[in-house]
Design a protein around this motif. Structure first.
Motif, PDB file in Angstrom:
ATOM      1  N   GLY A 117      -7.994  -6.598  -9.558  1.00  0.00           N
ATOM      2  CA  GLY A 117      -7.684  -6.388 -10.968  1.00  0.00           C
ATOM      3  C   GLY A 117      -6.964  -7.577 -11.579  1.00  0.00           C
ATOM      4  O   GLY A 117      -7.043  -8.709 -11.088  1.00  0.00           O
ATOM      5  N   THR A 118      -6.228  -7.315 -12.643  1.00  0.00           N
ATOM      6  CA  THR A 118      -5.459  -8.363 -13.313  1.00  0.00           C
ATOM      7  C   THR A 118      -4.244  -8.735 -12.478  1.00  0.00           C
ATOM      8  O   THR A 118      -3.439  -7.870 -12.126  1.00  0.00           O
ATOM      9  CB  THR A 118      -5.014  -7.905 -14.714  1.00  0.00           C
ATOM     10  N   LEU A 119      -4.118 -10.020 -12.148  1.00  0.00           N
ATOM     11  CA  LEU A 119      -3.035 -10.469 -11.279  1.00  0.00           C
ATOM     12  C   LEU A 119      -1.816 -10.892 -12.088  1.00  0.00           C
ATOM     13  O   LEU A 119      -1.937 -11.487 -13.157  1.00  0.00           O
ATOM     14  CB  LEU A 119      -3.504 -11.649 -10.427  1.00  0.00           C
ATOM     15  N   THR A 120      -0.647 -10.579 -11.540  1.00  0.00           N
ATOM     16  CA  THR A 120       0.618 -11.060 -12.088  1.00  0.00           C
ATOM     17  C   THR A 120       1.052 -12.272 -11.273  1.00  0.00           C
ATOM     18  O   THR A 120       1.200 -12.174 -10.053  1.00  0.00           O
ATOM     19  CB  THR A 120       1.702  -9.980 -12.021  1.00  0.00           C
ATOM     20  N   GLU A 121       1.217 -13.407 -11.928  1.00  0.00           N
ATOM     21  CA  GLU A 121       1.599 -14.621 -11.219  1.00  0.00           C
ATOM     22  C   GLU A 121       3.094 -14.617 -10.900  1.00  0.00           C
ATOM     23  O   GLU A 121       3.915 -14.248 -11.733  1.00  0.00           O
ATOM     24  CB  GLU A 121       1.253 -15.859 -12.043  1.00  0.00           C
ATOM     25  N   VAL A 122       3.415 -15.029  -9.689  1.00  0.00           N
ATOM     26  CA  VAL A 122       4.802 -15.119  -9.250  1.00  0.00           C
ATOM     27  C   VAL A 122       5.330 -16.512  -9.556  1.00  0.00           C
ATOM     28  O   VAL A 122       4.691 -17.518  -9.231  1.00  0.00           O
ATOM     29  CB  VAL A 122       4.912 -14.819  -7.740  1.00  0.00           C
ATOM     30  N   ASP A 123       6.499 -16.574 -10.188  1.00  0.00           N
ATOM     31  CA  ASP A 123       7.125 -17.873 -10.443  1.00  0.00           C
ATOM     32  C   ASP A 123       7.529 -18.521  -9.119  1.00  0.00           C
ATOM     33  O   ASP A 123       7.953 -17.843  -8.176  1.00  0.00           O
ATOM     34  CB  ASP A 123       8.365 -17.706 -11.323  1.00  0.00           C
ATOM     35  N   VAL A 124       7.381 -19.828  -9.056  1.00  0.00           N
ATOM     36  CA  VAL A 124       7.707 -20.559  -7.834  1.00  0.00           C
ATOM     37  C   VAL A 124       8.975 -21.377  -8.065  1.00  0.00           C
ATOM     38  O   VAL A 124       8.985 -22.313  -8.857  1.00  0.00           O
ATOM     39  CB  VAL A 124       6.552 -21.475  -7.401  1.00  0.00           C
ATOM     40  N   GLU A 125      10.013 -21.000  -7.384  1.00  0.00           N
ATOM     41  CA  GLU A 125      11.276 -21.769  -7.372  1.00  0.00           C
ATOM     42  C   GLU A 125      11.579 -22.069  -5.911  1.00  0.00           C
ATOM     43  O   GLU A 125      12.199 -21.276  -5.215  1.00  0.00           O
ATOM     44  CB  GLU A 125      12.411 -20.991  -8.026  1.00  0.00           C
TER      45      GLU A 125
ATOM     46  N   GLU B 145       0.820  -1.203   0.000  1.00  0.00           N
ATOM     47  CA  GLU B 145       0.000   0.000   0.000  1.00  0.00           C
ATOM     48  C   GLU B 145       0.861   1.263   0.000  1.00  0.00           C
ATOM     49  O   GLU B 145       1.934   1.297   0.609  1.00  0.00           O
ATOM     50  CB  GLU B 145      -0.920   0.016   1.225  1.00  0.00           C
ATOM     51  N   THR B 146       0.359   2.298  -0.647  1.00  0.00           N
ATOM     52  CA  THR B 146       0.977   3.622  -0.554  1.00  0.00           C
ATOM     53  C   THR B 146       0.469   4.347   0.683  1.00  0.00           C
ATOM     54  O   THR B 146       1.227   5.034   1.372  1.00  0.00           O
ATOM     55  CB  THR B 146       0.662   4.448  -1.814  1.00  0.00           C
ATOM     56  N   VAL B 147      -0.818   4.194   0.962  1.00  0.00           N
ATOM     57  CA  VAL B 147      -1.446   4.773   2.148  1.00  0.00           C
ATOM     58  C   VAL B 147      -1.967   3.634   3.008  1.00  0.00           C
ATOM     59  O   VAL B 147      -2.672   2.741   2.510  1.00  0.00           O
ATOM     60  CB  VAL B 147      -2.598   5.723   1.762  1.00  0.00           C
ATOM     61  N   TYR B 148      -1.642   3.650   4.298  1.00  0.00           N
ATOM     62  CA  TYR B 148      -2.068   2.572   5.189  1.00  0.00           C
ATOM     63  C   TYR B 148      -3.579   2.418   5.159  1.00  0.00           C
ATOM     64  O   TYR B 148      -4.340   3.383   5.321  1.00  0.00           O
ATOM     65  CB  TYR B 148      -1.612   2.853   6.624  1.00  0.00           C
ATOM     66  N   GLY B 149      -4.030   1.189   4.953  1.00  0.00           N
ATOM     67  CA  GLY B 149      -5.449   0.892   4.984  1.00  0.00           C
ATOM     68  C   GLY B 149      -6.177   1.144   3.684  1.00  0.00           C
ATOM     69  O   GLY B 149      -7.393   0.910   3.614  1.00  0.00           O
ATOM     70  N   THR B 150      -5.480   1.601   2.647  1.00  0.00           N
ATOM     71  CA  THR B 150      -6.104   1.866   1.349  1.00  0.00           C
ATOM     72  C   THR B 150      -5.557   0.883   0.326  1.00  0.00           C
ATOM     73  O   THR B 150      -4.369   0.922  -0.009  1.00  0.00           O
ATOM     74  CB  THR B 150      -5.839   3.302   0.874  1.00  0.00           C
ATOM     75  N   ALA B 151      -6.407   0.001  -0.160  1.00  0.00           N
ATOM     76  CA  ALA B 151      -5.974  -0.998  -1.131  1.00  0.00           C
ATOM     77  C   ALA B 151      -5.663  -0.335  -2.469  1.00  0.00           C
ATOM     78  O   ALA B 151      -6.458   0.480  -2.957  1.00  0.00           O
ATOM     79  CB  ALA B 151      -7.056  -2.051  -1.313  1.00  0.00           C
ATOM     80  N   PRO B 152      -4.526  -0.643  -3.078  1.00  0.00           N
ATOM     81  CA  PRO B 152      -4.209  -0.073  -4.393  1.00  0.00           C
ATOM     82  C   PRO B 152      -5.147  -0.616  -5.461  1.00  0.00           C
ATOM     83  O   PRO B 152      -5.714  -1.702  -5.326  1.00  0.00           O
ATOM     84  CB  PRO B 152      -2.766  -0.511  -4.634  1.00  0.00           C
ATOM     85  N   ALA B 153      -5.306   0.155  -6.533  1.00  0.00           N
ATOM     86  CA  ALA B 153      -6.217  -0.238  -7.609  1.00  0.00           C
ATOM     87  C   ALA B 153      -5.611  -1.290  -8.521  1.00  0.00           C
ATOM     88  O   ALA B 153      -6.338  -1.965  -9.257  1.00  0.00           O
ATOM     89  CB  ALA B 153      -6.622   0.988  -8.415  1.00  0.00           C
ATOM     90  N   SER B 154      -4.298  -1.432  -8.499  1.00  0.00           N
ATOM     91  CA  SER B 154      -3.625  -2.394  -9.372  1.00  0.00           C
ATOM     92  C   SER B 154      -2.307  -2.804  -8.740  1.00  0.00           C
ATOM     93  O   SER B 154      -1.953  -2.347  -7.651  1.00  0.00           O
ATOM     94  CB  SER B 154      -3.389  -1.777 -10.763  1.00  0.00           C
ATOM     95  N   GLY B 155      -1.578  -3.673  -9.456  1.00  0.00           N
ATOM     96  CA  GLY B 155      -0.269  -4.098  -8.970  1.00  0.00           C
ATOM     97  C   GLY B 155      -0.286  -5.296  -8.051  1.00  0.00           C
ATOM     98  O   GLY B 155       0.720  -5.592  -7.399  1.00  0.00           O
TER      99      GLY B 155
END
Length: 312
Positions: free
Chosen positions: A165-173, A16-26
């Motif tokens: 929103g659109t999720l970016t999948e994290v590679d699992v190693e 978060e950029t601001v505590y308690g406020t969910a970002p719109a993306s990322g």
């Protein structure tokens, strides 16, 4: 009728950029084994008299949003939880692999938004103002390597559609127990049967009076690094250190090719343990160790994650 299934659930995380406020993306889709993160609100029994033996309606008490997330210790996603526990890392390297160094003792810890999704219902629980209170894991010879991340959230908002929103999948190693090693003062520590490591921020909830029932935040108190090592009693090195009251450096690490993770406790003290003989098998000794700040380094511990991620 659709029913929630763990196999179809997902966990999305963003800072978060601001505590308690969910970002719109990322938001990133991260791997996890299980989670108890949720909101509870108990009911208070009515104490009022004069209406017979049957009680009047209960009253809602304050709600709490917290719980654990069990995650794999891997080369990529593990850095997200380390950032939550320690704060922003110092990253070095001009090309992969990059080295991300996390230091204990930071007064400024980031907050996250975590969305727990069960799309078949559908039900999406967005936890905002999530801070990492504690991380812990076991070291042993075999089995799956996971860590437990204990979190405290400001609150929860439910919806029937994802807000991540659109999720970016994290590679699992993923690292395994067979990739692990423990060193004492730079030398491999032999005869270790198992180990346990816990780093705690000891977050203090700011429980002010609010109409929405959420907390105002969570302040980090004194950090704590402690754990346990169980060794076969083959020599008196650790026992002598405990009796003398001296400190040592302990390194807990995993390596997989060019990628690695290592936690260094710079100044570790050992209590004097009992040496119990419980039968004809080998004698094992348990040391419940505690770490302290190394004044020359200005920190209690350093966690270093080396991978191909340029930044966290």
């Amino acid at each position: 009728m659709a029913r929630a299934q763990g196999a179809r659930s997902q966990l999305a995380v963003a800072f978060e950029t601001v505590y308690g406020t969910a970002p719109a993306s990322g938001f990133l889709k991260v791997p996890f084994a299980s989670t108890t993160l949720g909101t509870e609100q108990p009911l208070l029994d009515s104490e009022l008299l004069g209406y017979g033996r049957d009680p009047l309606a209960p009253v809602k008490d304050a709600s709490t949003s917290d719980g654990d997330v069990v995650v794999p210790i891997d080369a990529v996603a593990w850095g997200i939880w380390l950032k939550g526990a320690f704060g922003d890392p110092t990253t070095t390297g001009t090309a992969a692999p990059y080295s991300h160094e996390f230091a204990s003792g930071s007064y400024s810890l980031p907050s996250m938004s975590i969305e727990k999704g069960m799309p078949e219902v559908p039900n999406y629980e967005m936890f905002s103002g999530v801070m990492v209170d504690k991380i812990s894991w076991q070291m042993q010879r075999s089995g799956l390597l996971t860590a437990t991340v204990s979190c405290i959230a400001q609150g929860e908002d439910d919806a029937t559609a994802s807000a991540a929103g659109t999720l970016t999948e994290v590679d699992v190693e993923r690292f395994g127990h067979f990739n692990g090693a423990i060193q004492r003062n730079g030398v491999s520590l032999g005869n270790v049967v198992s180990g346990q490591i816990t780093y705690a921020n000891n977050l203090d909830k700011i429980e002010t009076i609010r109409s929405d029932g959420k907390i105002d935040g969570a302040d980090p108190a004194n950090a704590q690094l402690s754990g346990q090592i169980v060794v076969r009693f083959a020599d008196t090195t650790l026992r002598d250190q405990a009796i003398d009251g001296e400190a040592c450096e302990l390194r807990f690490g995993y390596a997989l090719g060019d990628h690695s993770f290592e936690l260094v406790a710079h100044k570790v003290y050992l209590p004097r343990p009992k040496t119990e003989i419980s039968g004809p098998s080998g004698v094992q000794v348990t040391f419940d160790w505690q770490a302290a700040k190394d004044l020359s380094l200005g920190r209690m511990c350093t966690a270093t994650l080396i991978n191909d991620e340029e930044t966290y």
